[in-house]
Structure formats: structure tokens, C-alpha cells
Design a protein around this motif. Structure first.
Motif, mmCIF file in Angstrom:
data_model
loop_
_atom_site.group_PDB
_atom_site.id
_atom_site.type_symbol
_atom_site.label_atom_id
_atom_site.label_comp_id
_atom_site.label_asym_id
_atom_site.label_seq_id
_atom_site.Cartn_x
_atom_site.Cartn_y
_atom_site.Cartn_z
ATOM 1 N N GLY A 75 14.889 -17.876 -67.795
ATOM 2 C CA GLY A 75 15.273 -18.337 -66.464
ATOM 3 C C GLY A 75 16.742 -18.695 -66.384
ATOM 4 N N LEU A 76 17.241 -19.331 -67.447
ATOM 5 C CA LEU A 76 18.661 -19.673 -67.501
ATOM 6 C C LEU A 76 19.519 -18.418 -67.491
ATOM 7 C CD1 LEU A 76 20.386 -22.302 -67.841
ATOM 8 C CD2 LEU A 76 20.434 -21.796 -70.279
ATOM 9 N N ARG A 77 19.062 -17.381 -68.188
ATOM 10 C CA ARG A 77 19.804 -16.125 -68.254
ATOM 11 C C ARG A 77 19.861 -15.442 -66.884
ATOM 12 N NH1 ARG A 77 20.686 -13.841 -72.960
ATOM 13 N NH2 ARG A 77 18.841 -14.806 -73.878
ATOM 14 N N ILE A 78 18.727 -15.414 -66.181
ATOM 15 C CA ILE A 78 18.693 -14.773 -64.867
ATOM 16 C C ILE A 78 19.548 -15.539 -63.867
ATOM 17 C CG2 ILE A 78 17.190 -14.190 -62.915
ATOM 18 C CD1 ILE A 78 14.992 -13.544 -64.913
ATOM 19 N N ALA A 79 19.458 -16.876 -63.885
ATOM 20 C CA ALA A 79 20.269 -17.690 -62.978
ATOM 21 C C ALA A 79 21.755 -17.478 -63.240
ATOM 22 C CB ALA A 79 19.904 -19.165 -63.135
ATOM 23 N N GLY A 80 22.137 -17.445 -64.524
ATOM 24 C CA GLY A 80 23.533 -17.194 -64.869
ATOM 25 C C GLY A 80 23.986 -15.827 -64.412
ATOM 26 N N GLY A 81 23.105 -14.828 -64.534
ATOM 27 C CA GLY A 81 23.447 -13.482 -64.091
ATOM 28 C C GLY A 81 23.678 -13.407 -62.596
ATOM 29 N N LEU A 82 22.847 -14.111 -61.812
ATOM 30 C CA LEU A 82 23.023 -14.113 -60.359
ATOM 31 C C LEU A 82 24.339 -14.778 -59.968
ATOM 32 C CD1 LEU A 82 19.377 -15.014 -59.242
ATOM 33 C CD2 LEU A 82 20.510 -12.784 -59.100
ATOM 34 N N ILE A 83 24.673 -15.878 -60.644
ATOM 35 C CA ILE A 83 25.930 -16.572 -60.347
ATOM 36 C C ILE A 83 27.120 -15.682 -60.671
ATOM 37 C CG2 ILE A 83 27.412 -18.512 -61.017
ATOM 38 C CD1 ILE A 83 24.839 -20.129 -61.486
ATOM 39 N N VAL A 84 27.096 -15.059 -61.853
ATOM 40 C CA VAL A 84 28.201 -14.185 -62.264
ATOM 41 C C VAL A 84 28.342 -13.008 -61.301
ATOM 42 C CG1 VAL A 84 28.961 -12.588 -64.061
ATOM 43 C CG2 VAL A 84 28.136 -14.842 -64.691
ATOM 44 N N SER A 85 27.220 -12.423 -60.878
ATOM 45 C CA SER A 85 27.269 -11.301 -59.943
ATOM 46 C C SER A 85 27.873 -11.714 -58.611
ATOM 47 C CB SER A 85 25.863 -10.732 -59.723
ATOM 48 O OG SER A 85 25.334 -10.230 -60.924
ATOM 49 N N PHE A 86 27.489 -12.881 -58.115
ATOM 50 C CA PHE A 86 28.019 -13.374 -56.839
ATOM 51 C C PHE A 86 29.537 -13.559 -56.913
ATOM 52 C CE2 PHE A 86 29.239 -17.080 -54.230
ATOM 53 C CZ PHE A 86 28.973 -16.549 -52.973
ATOM 54 N N ILE A 87 30.003 -14.159 -58.017
ATOM 55 C CA ILE A 87 31.445 -14.366 -58.190
ATOM 56 C C ILE A 87 32.153 -13.022 -58.303
ATOM 57 C CG2 ILE A 87 33.201 -15.300 -59.755
ATOM 58 C CD1 ILE A 87 31.113 -17.483 -60.467
ATOM 59 N N GLY A 88 31.527 -12.079 -59.018
ATOM 60 C CA GLY A 88 32.117 -10.751 -59.151
ATOM 61 C C GLY A 88 32.271 -10.035 -57.822
ATOM 62 N N PHE A 89 31.258 -10.139 -56.939
ATOM 63 C CA PHE A 89 31.353 -9.533 -55.616
ATOM 64 C C PHE A 89 32.491 -10.155 -54.807
ATOM 65 C CE2 PHE A 89 26.943 -7.844 -56.068
ATOM 66 C CZ PHE A 89 27.231 -6.543 -55.687
ATOM 67 N N ARG A 90 32.669 -11.461 -54.922
ATOM 68 C CA ARG A 90 33.756 -12.133 -54.201
ATOM 69 C C ARG A 90 35.123 -11.662 -54.681
ATOM 70 N NH1 ARG A 90 33.290 -18.448 -54.008
ATOM 71 N NH2 ARG A 90 35.247 -18.079 -52.938
ATOM 72 N N MET A 91 35.240 -11.403 -55.977
ATOM 73 C CA MET A 91 36.506 -10.920 -56.519
ATOM 74 C C MET A 91 36.729 -9.450 -56.174
ATOM 75 S SD MET A 91 36.322 -12.736 -60.277
ATOM 76 C CE MET A 91 37.771 -11.905 -60.897
ATOM 77 N N LEU A 92 35.652 -8.682 -56.146
ATOM 78 C CA LEU A 92 35.753 -7.247 -55.870
ATOM 79 C C LEU A 92 36.044 -6.983 -54.400
ATOM 80 C CD1 LEU A 92 35.518 -4.501 -57.246
ATOM 81 C CD2 LEU A 92 33.062 -4.541 -56.755
ATOM 82 N N PHE A 93 35.485 -7.804 -53.522
ATOM 83 C CA PHE A 93 35.688 -7.665 -52.073
ATOM 84 C C PHE A 93 36.212 -8.982 -51.504
ATOM 85 C CE2 PHE A 93 32.026 -4.956 -53.221
ATOM 86 C CZ PHE A 93 32.597 -3.714 -52.965
ATOM 87 N N PRO A 94 37.490 -9.283 -51.744
ATOM 88 C CA PRO A 94 38.046 -10.553 -51.264
ATOM 89 C C PRO A 94 38.107 -10.591 -49.746
ATOM 90 C CG PRO A 94 39.800 -9.140 -52.083
ATOM 91 C CD PRO A 94 38.495 -8.446 -52.413
ATOM 92 N N GLU A 95 38.183 -11.828 -49.208
ATOM 93 C CA GLU A 95 38.280 -11.993 -47.766
ATOM 94 C C GLU A 95 39.584 -11.407 -47.259
ATOM 95 O OE1 GLU A 95 37.875 -16.063 -46.831
ATOM 96 O OE2 GLU A 95 35.853 -16.254 -47.666
ATOM 97 N N GLN A 96 39.532 -10.832 -46.055
ATOM 98 C CA GLN A 96 40.727 -10.258 -45.456
ATOM 99 C C GLN A 96 41.712 -11.365 -45.093
ATOM 100 O OE1 GLN A 96 41.382 -6.982 -45.090
ATOM 101 N NE2 GLN A 96 39.469 -6.609 -46.207
ATOM 102 N N ARG A 97 42.987 -11.101 -45.335
ATOM 103 C CA ARG A 97 44.030 -12.093 -45.042
ATOM 104 C C ARG A 97 44.684 -11.807 -43.701
ATOM 105 N NH1 ARG A 97 47.147 -12.291 -50.909
ATOM 106 N NH2 ARG A 97 45.360 -13.045 -52.114
ATOM 107 N N LEU A 98 45.179 -12.874 -43.100
ATOM 108 C CA LEU A 98 45.928 -12.717 -41.860
ATOM 109 C C LEU A 98 47.293 -12.111 -42.149
ATOM 110 C CD1 LEU A 98 45.171 -16.208 -40.273
ATOM 111 C CD2 LEU A 98 44.114 -14.031 -39.663
ATOM 112 N N ASP A 99 47.901 -11.527 -41.121
ATOM 113 C CA ASP A 99 49.265 -11.015 -41.289
ATOM 114 C C ASP A 99 50.185 -12.146 -41.711
ATOM 115 O OD1 ASP A 99 48.877 -8.877 -38.408
ATOM 116 O OD2 ASP A 99 48.476 -8.465 -40.539
ATOM 117 N N GLU A 100 51.064 -11.824 -42.626
ATOM 118 C CA GLU A 100 51.936 -12.843 -43.180
ATOM 119 C C GLU A 100 53.125 -13.135 -42.245
ATOM 120 O OE1 GLU A 100 49.542 -13.816 -46.023
ATOM 121 O OE2 GLU A 100 51.526 -14.689 -45.915
#
Length: 225
Positions: A75-100
Motif C-alpha cells: 500500500g505504501l508503494r502504490i501511494a508513493g507511486g501515485l504521488i510521484v506520478s502526480f508531481i511528474g504530470f505537473r512538471m511535464l505539463f506546467p501551468e501556462q504563464r501570463l505574458d511577461e
């Protein structure tokens, strides 16, 4: 004293390959983009302290806590995997930035100075460094040491916290080097590296989940067979 040095060396040799501080350095480079050097150093120090606490808790009361809450290593392994995957998706598809625009740039700088995002515990300390594998190893080592008692009593009292402290110190020194690496790569290099790490994290997280599911399937098959 020789027994103490031997116990510490064996402990570090067992923990460091699983903890893998260099992977945590890469993760910090991907997640700390936009932080100033002082903030990155604070996150590195806090992550190291968290790692020490997690390892100590896993050694002294890990099995008890997991038994009380009915948590398995799977269970600890699966929970850790879900957390790592979520963080990876955030890094792979970052939020769009406003014009600078100048106004946005000024406001971004103000927000950066008051940045409150905390990456020290999740994911730097857990599950990157003190992940399911590291925790499982520490719990099993604790059980083996209590059963076999291979060293004198004072060695078994002193060695575990010393091993955890040294592992945390090694992590701190590695994370402090991330600032210099980021300075060499520049903004574009860090951005590209962040996307790459995001993809790898998604893969690692999915593999954690797959391994957990495989362990469950194997256990079910063994019970039925």
C-alpha cells in the motif's frame, strides 16, 4: 569503536543505494525553478531534517505504526507511486504563464520573494529519498537487529541515529550542489530538464503502482493456489 564504524558503514551501504540522493537533486532542480538561492537552501535543509525523522520513525516504531493503521508495504508503494506520478504530470505539463509585461514581471518578483510552496517533505524527503523501498529496508533491518543482536548494546543504540544523520547530511550536501548546477544550465536548460524529469517521474510512479499491483496479485494467487 571498530564495531560502531562497521555498523555505520554497513547501514550507509544498505540505505544510500535506495535513498539515491542524486535522484533527489535532479528532482529539486525541476521543482525549485523560480526560487532564489536562500529558499532552495532552506528547502534542502528541511528535506534533510525530514529524511532523518522519517528514517528514525521507521526504525523505532515503523512496524508498529503500520500494524496499527493496517498499512502494508504494498500500500505504501502504490501511494508513493501515485504521488510521484502526480508531481511528474505537473512538471511535464506546467501551468501556462501570463505574458511577461513589466507589471506582471514586478508582481511575479514580489510573489517569488514571499514564496510559500514547500517541496521539502513531499516529494524531496518522501517518497524521493525516504520512499517505500527505504522504509521497508529500515523496518526489516530493525527487526533483524533486534532478533540477532550482532553488536554490543551501546553500538545498537548509537549506530542507527548516526547512520540516519550521516545519510541526511549527505543528502543536504548533494541538494546544496543543485544551486550551482542550475546556475550553469540557465533558465532554458532548467526548464528542459524539468520536463525530462517530469516524464521520468511519471514512469517511475507508474512502475511503483505496477509493482504494488503485481505484489497484490502474487499474494492473492498464492492464497488461492
Amino acid at each position: 569503536m571498530l564495531d560502531l564504524l562497521k555498523a555505520v558503514a554497513i547501514g550507509l551501504a544498505a540505505i544510500l543505494p535506495l535513498a539515491n540522493p542524486l535522484t533527489t537533486v535532479a528532482l529539486m532542480m525541476g521543482l525549485s525553478h523560480g526560487m532564489d538561492e536562500a529558499e532552495r537552501n532552506r528547502q534542502a535543509l528541511r528535506a534533510s531534517i525530514y529524511v532523518f525523522v522519517i528514517m528514525a520513525v521507521a526504525y523505532y516504531v515503523g512496524q508498529l505504526v503500520m500494524n496499527v493503521f493496517g498499512i502494508s508495504i504494498t500500500g505504501l508503494r502504490i501511494a508513493g507511486g501515485l504521488i510521484v506520478s502526480f508531481i511528474g504530470f505537473r512538471m511535464l505539463f506546467p501551468e501556462q504563464r501570463l505574458d511577461e509585461t513589466p507589471e506582471v514581471e514586478r508582481r511575479s518578483e514580489e510573489l517569488r520573494q514571499h514564496r510559500t510552496e514547500d517541496i521539502a517533505f513531499i516529494p524531496l524527503a518522501m517518497p524521493s529519498t525516504a520512499g517505500p523501498g527505504t522504509i521497508a529496508l529500515i523496518i526489516s533491518l530493525a527487526a533483524a537487529v533486534r532478533d540477532e543482536r550482532p553488536y554490543a548494546e551501546w553500538v545498537m543504540l548509537v549506530a542507527p541515529p548516526l547512520v540516519f544523520a550521516l545519510a541526511s547530511l549527505i543528502l543536504l550536501l548533494c541538494l546544496r550542489s543543485a544551486t550551482r548546477i542550475m546556475r550553469v544550465l540557465g533558465n532554458s536548460g532548467v526548464e528542459a530538464f524539468s520536463r525530462l524529469m517530469g516524464f521520468l517521474l511519471v514512469c517511475i510512479g507508474v512502475q511503483f503502482v505496477v509493482n504494488g499491483i503485481y505484489e497484490i496479485a502474487t499474494e492473492v494467487q498464492a492464497r488461492l493456489g
